[in-house]
Design a protein around this motif. Structure first.
Motif, PDB file in Angstrom:
ATOM      1  N   GLN A   1     112.358 -18.044 -23.088  1.00  0.00           N
ATOM      2  CA  GLN A   1     110.876 -17.888 -23.368  1.00  0.00           C
ATOM      3  C   GLN A   1     110.803 -17.644 -25.006  1.00  0.00           C
ATOM      4  OE1 GLN A   1     110.289 -15.071 -20.482  1.00  0.00           O
ATOM      5  NE2 GLN A   1     109.535 -16.518 -18.732  1.00  0.00           N
ATOM      6  N   GLN A   2     111.433 -16.798 -25.578  1.00  0.00           N
ATOM      7  CA  GLN A   2     111.423 -16.275 -26.657  1.00  0.00           C
ATOM      8  C   GLN A   2     111.757 -17.765 -28.113  1.00  0.00           C
ATOM      9  OE1 GLN A   2     112.411 -12.543 -28.592  1.00  0.00           O
ATOM     10  NE2 GLN A   2     113.329 -12.056 -26.587  1.00  0.00           N
ATOM     11  N   ILE A   3     112.792 -18.440 -27.494  1.00  0.00           N
ATOM     12  CA  ILE A   3     112.866 -19.601 -28.391  1.00  0.00           C
ATOM     13  C   ILE A   3     111.886 -20.651 -28.085  1.00  0.00           C
ATOM     14  CG2 ILE A   3     114.529 -21.583 -28.554  1.00  0.00           C
ATOM     15  CD1 ILE A   3     116.569 -19.739 -27.821  1.00  0.00           C
ATOM     16  N   ALA A   4     111.140 -20.796 -26.957  1.00  0.00           N
ATOM     17  CA  ALA A   4     110.167 -21.685 -26.748  1.00  0.00           C
ATOM     18  C   ALA A   4     108.972 -21.505 -27.374  1.00  0.00           C
ATOM     19  CB  ALA A   4     109.829 -21.952 -25.118  1.00  0.00           C
ATOM     20  N   ALA A   5     108.503 -20.002 -27.446  1.00  0.00           N
ATOM     21  CA  ALA A   5     107.493 -19.773 -28.282  1.00  0.00           C
ATOM     22  C   ALA A   5     107.319 -20.146 -29.726  1.00  0.00           C
ATOM     23  CB  ALA A   5     107.269 -18.194 -28.014  1.00  0.00           C
ATOM     24  N   VAL A   6     108.847 -19.736 -30.497  1.00  0.00           N
ATOM     25  CA  VAL A   6     109.070 -20.374 -31.829  1.00  0.00           C
ATOM     26  C   VAL A   6     108.799 -21.959 -31.839  1.00  0.00           C
ATOM     27  CG1 VAL A   6     110.812 -20.667 -33.508  1.00  0.00           C
ATOM     28  CG2 VAL A   6     110.717 -18.331 -32.249  1.00  0.00           C
ATOM     29  N   ILE A   7     109.322 -22.572 -31.027  1.00  0.00           N
ATOM     30  CA  ILE A   7     109.130 -24.074 -31.195  1.00  0.00           C
ATOM     31  C   ILE A   7     107.650 -24.494 -30.858  1.00  0.00           C
ATOM     32  CG2 ILE A   7     109.854 -26.236 -29.973  1.00  0.00           C
ATOM     33  CD1 ILE A   7     112.386 -24.804 -29.187  1.00  0.00           C
ATOM     34  N   GLN A   8     107.072 -23.955 -29.961  1.00  0.00           N
ATOM     35  CA  GLN A   8     105.707 -24.100 -29.731  1.00  0.00           C
ATOM     36  C   GLN A   8     104.786 -23.731 -30.976  1.00  0.00           C
ATOM     37  OE1 GLN A   8     104.053 -25.673 -26.808  1.00  0.00           O
ATOM     38  NE2 GLN A   8     102.478 -25.781 -28.658  1.00  0.00           N
ATOM     39  N   SER A   9     105.160 -22.871 -31.574  1.00  0.00           N
ATOM     40  CA  SER A   9     104.559 -22.198 -32.971  1.00  0.00           C
ATOM     41  C   SER A   9     104.292 -23.360 -33.957  1.00  0.00           C
ATOM     42  CB  SER A   9     104.883 -20.985 -33.172  1.00  0.00           C
ATOM     43  OG  SER A   9     106.264 -20.963 -33.910  1.00  0.00           O
ATOM     44  N   HIS A  10     105.482 -24.084 -33.863  1.00  0.00           N
ATOM     45  CA  HIS A  10     105.665 -25.224 -35.066  1.00  0.00           C
ATOM     46  C   HIS A  10     105.207 -26.530 -34.538  1.00  0.00           C
ATOM     47  CE1 HIS A  10     108.403 -21.860 -36.441  1.00  0.00           C
ATOM     48  NE2 HIS A  10     108.438 -22.646 -37.601  1.00  0.00           N
ATOM     49  N   ALA A  11     104.694 -26.748 -33.445  1.00  0.00           N
ATOM     50  CA  ALA A  11     103.748 -27.819 -32.913  1.00  0.00           C
ATOM     51  C   ALA A  11     102.487 -27.382 -33.337  1.00  0.00           C
ATOM     52  CB  ALA A  11     103.869 -27.980 -31.421  1.00  0.00           C
ATOM     53  N   THR A  12     102.158 -27.791 -34.694  1.00  0.00           N
ATOM     54  CA  THR A  12     100.701 -27.525 -35.114  1.00  0.00           C
ATOM     55  C   THR A  12      99.296 -28.500 -35.051  1.00  0.00           C
ATOM     56  OG1 THR A  12     101.515 -28.017 -37.359  1.00  0.00           O
ATOM     57  CG2 THR A  12     101.723 -25.732 -36.685  1.00  0.00           C
ATOM     58  N   ARG A  13     100.189 -29.725 -34.902  1.00  0.00           N
ATOM     59  CA  ARG A  13      98.965 -30.725 -34.936  1.00  0.00           C
ATOM     60  C   ARG A  13      98.885 -31.340 -33.485  1.00  0.00           C
ATOM     61  NH1 ARG A  13     102.333 -34.721 -38.868  1.00  0.00           N
ATOM     62  NH2 ARG A  13     103.647 -34.239 -37.248  1.00  0.00           N
ATOM     63  N   PRO A  14      97.697 -31.856 -33.266  1.00  0.00           N
ATOM     64  CA  PRO A  14      97.307 -32.358 -31.737  1.00  0.00           C
ATOM     65  C   PRO A  14      98.498 -33.361 -31.381  1.00  0.00           C
ATOM     66  CG  PRO A  14      95.344 -32.340 -33.080  1.00  0.00           C
ATOM     67  CD  PRO A  14      96.513 -31.993 -34.116  1.00  0.00           C
ATOM     68  N   SER A  15      99.317 -34.219 -32.082  1.00  0.00           N
ATOM     69  CA  SER A  15     100.099 -35.205 -31.858  1.00  0.00           C
ATOM     70  C   SER A  15     101.440 -34.644 -31.650  1.00  0.00           C
ATOM     71  CB  SER A  15     100.022 -36.136 -32.782  1.00  0.00           C
ATOM     72  OG  SER A  15     100.626 -35.647 -34.239  1.00  0.00           O
ATOM     73  N   ASP A  16     101.818 -33.146 -31.904  1.00  0.00           N
ATOM     74  CA  ASP A  16     103.157 -32.665 -31.860  1.00  0.00           C
ATOM     75  C   ASP A  16     103.180 -32.282 -30.402  1.00  0.00           C
ATOM     76  OD1 ASP A  16     103.442 -33.157 -34.323  1.00  0.00           O
ATOM     77  OD2 ASP A  16     103.001 -30.762 -34.989  1.00  0.00           O
ATOM     78  N   LEU A  17     104.492 -32.191 -29.786  1.00  0.00           N
ATOM     79  CA  LEU A  17     104.712 -31.996 -28.655  1.00  0.00           C
ATOM     80  C   LEU A  17     105.916 -31.085 -28.310  1.00  0.00           C
ATOM     81  CD1 LEU A  17     103.766 -32.064 -25.493  1.00  0.00           C
ATOM     82  CD2 LEU A  17     105.219 -34.041 -25.145  1.00  0.00           C
ATOM     83  N   ALA A  18     105.980 -30.049 -27.957  1.00  0.00           N
ATOM     84  CA  ALA A  18     106.959 -29.356 -27.361  1.00  0.00           C
ATOM     85  C   ALA A  18     107.345 -29.186 -26.039  1.00  0.00           C
ATOM     86  CB  ALA A  18     106.925 -27.661 -28.159  1.00  0.00           C
ATOM     87  N   ALA A  19     108.709 -29.251 -25.774  1.00  0.00           N
ATOM     88  CA  ALA A  19     109.099 -29.505 -24.346  1.00  0.00           C
ATOM     89  C   ALA A  19     110.459 -28.890 -23.986  1.00  0.00           C
ATOM     90  CB  ALA A  19     109.189 -31.094 -24.236  1.00  0.00           C
ATOM     91  N   ARG A  20     110.788 -28.515 -22.852  1.00  0.00           N
ATOM     92  CA  ARG A  20     112.101 -28.085 -22.362  1.00  0.00           C
ATOM     93  C   ARG A  20     112.691 -29.421 -21.914  1.00  0.00           C
ATOM     94  NH1 ARG A  20     113.292 -23.475 -17.849  1.00  0.00           N
ATOM     95  NH2 ARG A  20     115.954 -23.720 -18.509  1.00  0.00           N
ATOM     96  N   TYR A  21     113.832 -29.551 -22.522  1.00  0.00           N
ATOM     97  CA  TYR A  21     114.444 -30.843 -22.387  1.00  0.00           C
ATOM     98  C   TYR A  21     115.309 -30.674 -21.179  1.00  0.00           C
ATOM     99  CZ  TYR A  21     116.716 -35.348 -23.373  1.00  0.00           C
ATOM    100  OH  TYR A  21     117.225 -36.444 -23.108  1.00  0.00           O
ATOM    101  N   GLY A  22     115.788 -29.305 -20.733  1.00  0.00           N
ATOM    102  CA  GLY A  22     116.634 -29.252 -19.374  1.00  0.00           C
ATOM    103  C   GLY A  22     117.625 -27.994 -20.122  1.00  0.00           C
ATOM    104  N   GLY A  23     117.734 -27.014 -19.048  1.00  0.00           N
ATOM    105  CA  GLY A  23     118.621 -25.976 -19.392  1.00  0.00           C
ATOM    106  C   GLY A  23     118.226 -25.216 -20.603  1.00  0.00           C
ATOM    107  N   GLU A  24     119.285 -25.056 -21.635  1.00  0.00           N
ATOM    108  CA  GLU A  24     118.895 -24.534 -22.951  1.00  0.00           C
ATOM    109  C   GLU A  24     118.550 -25.469 -23.753  1.00  0.00           C
ATOM    110  OE1 GLU A  24     123.545 -24.790 -22.810  1.00  0.00           O
ATOM    111  OE2 GLU A  24     121.980 -24.788 -21.295  1.00  0.00           O
ATOM    112  N   GLU A  25     117.976 -26.640 -23.498  1.00  0.00           N
ATOM    113  CA  GLU A  25     117.784 -27.753 -24.428  1.00  0.00           C
ATOM    114  C   GLU A  25     116.285 -27.829 -24.490  1.00  0.00           C
ATOM    115  OE1 GLU A  25     121.497 -30.790 -25.304  1.00  0.00           O
ATOM    116  OE2 GLU A  25     120.104 -31.208 -23.705  1.00  0.00           O
ATOM    117  N   PHE A  26     115.884 -27.777 -25.890  1.00  0.00           N
ATOM    118  CA  PHE A  26     114.542 -28.060 -26.193  1.00  0.00           C
ATOM    119  C   PHE A  26     114.195 -29.538 -26.847  1.00  0.00           C
ATOM    120  CE2 PHE A  26     115.155 -23.622 -25.412  1.00  0.00           C
ATOM    121  CZ  PHE A  26     114.286 -23.334 -24.620  1.00  0.00           C
ATOM    122  N   ALA A  27     113.002 -29.796 -26.999  1.00  0.00           N
ATOM    123  CA  ALA A  27     112.669 -30.968 -27.873  1.00  0.00           C
ATOM    124  C   ALA A  27     111.393 -30.549 -28.477  1.00  0.00           C
ATOM    125  CB  ALA A  27     112.653 -32.357 -26.868  1.00  0.00           C
ATOM    126  N   LEU A  28     111.243 -31.446 -29.674  1.00  0.00           N
ATOM    127  CA  LEU A  28     109.906 -31.364 -30.466  1.00  0.00           C
ATOM    128  C   LEU A  28     109.777 -32.844 -31.006  1.00  0.00           C
ATOM    129  CD1 LEU A  28     107.540 -29.751 -31.515  1.00  0.00           C
ATOM    130  CD2 LEU A  28     108.913 -29.214 -33.607  1.00  0.00           C
TER     131      LEU A  28
END
Length: 360
Positions: A223-250
């Motif tokens: 959850q803390q890692i996700a919050a960091v990634i989400q905070s860097h999705a600053t434009r409407p076109s940016d999308l932060a996602a949980r890719y699966g398990g401990e993997e994320f995508a931006l």
């Protein structure tokens, strides 16, 4: 899953109530042009708000249910415009339906729209509309509208939609939503000949973290890692996602490789600065991440989504092979080594270009 099933059952129950009201609506519409007394009798017994609207849009009759549906008694509405209080975003759609009814193009219609309630603010209404005709000329002379409040139903639909597109643990977009969005962004990039970048982010030695600290601590870490990634999705076109398990995508639209590497390094640094202890991490005594990057654009071409993900996965593997806690990219290793902690991104594009593609 239990919540989704419960909400689905609730919507089903609401649907049963709507069906009962629909039967009454159909009876009302069937006698609109015949017995006025029976029409008013049924209208005033209905839980739905029934109204007659003249050809010029003036309300000539409103049933007592208006007090519950809109917060206004009938006498306050009769003589006013039927579209008063309509949400501006819905006006064009409603006016289009009304115009089709006036010209005789349509005899009946149903439409949902937002309007203003006297006490509670914006509400959703669903209205069944049917034309009335002058008995002498046969010409359309108005409309009968039977309207009910569907705000709660719309809220439930919205909640179910969010559940279907979000990861329940982190609140980020889920894999399905990421894939749909990435397909659209790639299509736009091909058409406009622009860049789009994808970051794949993996928590280093996360299994060892779970084994040592437990799964509750592991969930909190994600959850803390996700919050960091989400905070860097600053434009409407940016999308932060949980890719699966401990993997994320931006997903970063209109972002070239240089800009994506800047964003990736900021995320990597911010996660390390969380200082979450991790005794099983060979890269550092705290939780760290490795990041792979793939960029589609005029230089690299526009692969399929599957191809873009494969490129990002390959560069993530390279970052892990180089000791983890670093950022890889989609160029051969001898041309552009991974960014190590504290290292500035290499000058793969002019500084001004990197600033334009990642203004963060």
């Amino acid at each position: 899953m239990g919540m989704v099933i419960g909400l689905t059952v609730l919507i089903g129950l609401l649907g049963s109530l709507m069906l009962r009201e629909l039967t009454l609506r159909q009876r009302l519409l069937a006698i609109v042009s015949s017995r006025e007394a029976e029409f008013r009798l049924l209208a005033e017994a209905s839980n739905d708000m029934v109204s007659r609207i003249a050809f010029d849009g003036t309300l000539t009759y409103v049933s007592p249910a208006s007090l519950r549906v809109l917060g206004w008694p009938p006498e306050s509405l009769v003589g006013g415009n039927a579209l008063a209080g309509l949400n501006p975003e819905d006006r064009a759609a409603v006016e289009g339906v009304v115009a089709a009814l006036k010209t005789g193009e349509r005899e009946e219609a149903m439409i949902a729209y937002r309007t203003r309630h006297r006490n509670t603010g914006t509400v959703w209404l669903e209205s069944s509309l049917s034309v009335t005709r002058d008995p002498k000329t046969g010409r359309v002379d108005g409309v009968v509208a039977i309207s009910r409040d569907v705000t709660e139903h719309k809220q439930l639909e919205g909640h179910l939609s969010r559940l279907a597109t979000l990861d329940s643990l982190t609140g980020l977009a889920n894999r399905r939503f990421l894939d749909d969005r990435a397909e659209r962004e790639l299509a736009i990039a091909r058409q406009s000949r622009s860049d789009v970048s994808l970051l794949l982010i993996d928590a280093d030695h996360f299994k060892a973290f779970n084994d040592h600290y437990g799964h509750l601590a592991g969930d909190n870490c994600l959850q803390q890692i996700a919050a960091v990634i989400q905070s860097h999705a600053t434009r409407p076109s940016d999308l932060a996602a949980r890719y699966g398990g401990e993997e994320f995508a931006l997903l970063l639209a209109e972002t070239n490789l240089a800009g994506a590497r800047v964003v990736a390094e900021r995320i990597r640094s911010a996660v390390q600065e969380l200082s979450i202890p991790h005794v099983g991490n060979s890269a550092a005594p705290v939780v760290t991440i490795s990041i792979g990057i793939a960029t589609a654009g005029s230089q690299a071409g526009w692969p399929s989504l599957k191809g873009l993900i494969a490129q990002a996965d390959e560069t993530l593997y390279r970052a892990k092979s180089d000791g983890r806690n670093c950022v890889g990219n989609d160029l051969p290793l001898h041309e552009a080594p991974p960014i190590q902690p504290g290292q500035a991104p290499p000058p793969t594009a002019p500084a001004s270009q990197a600033d334009q593609t990642a203004p963060r």
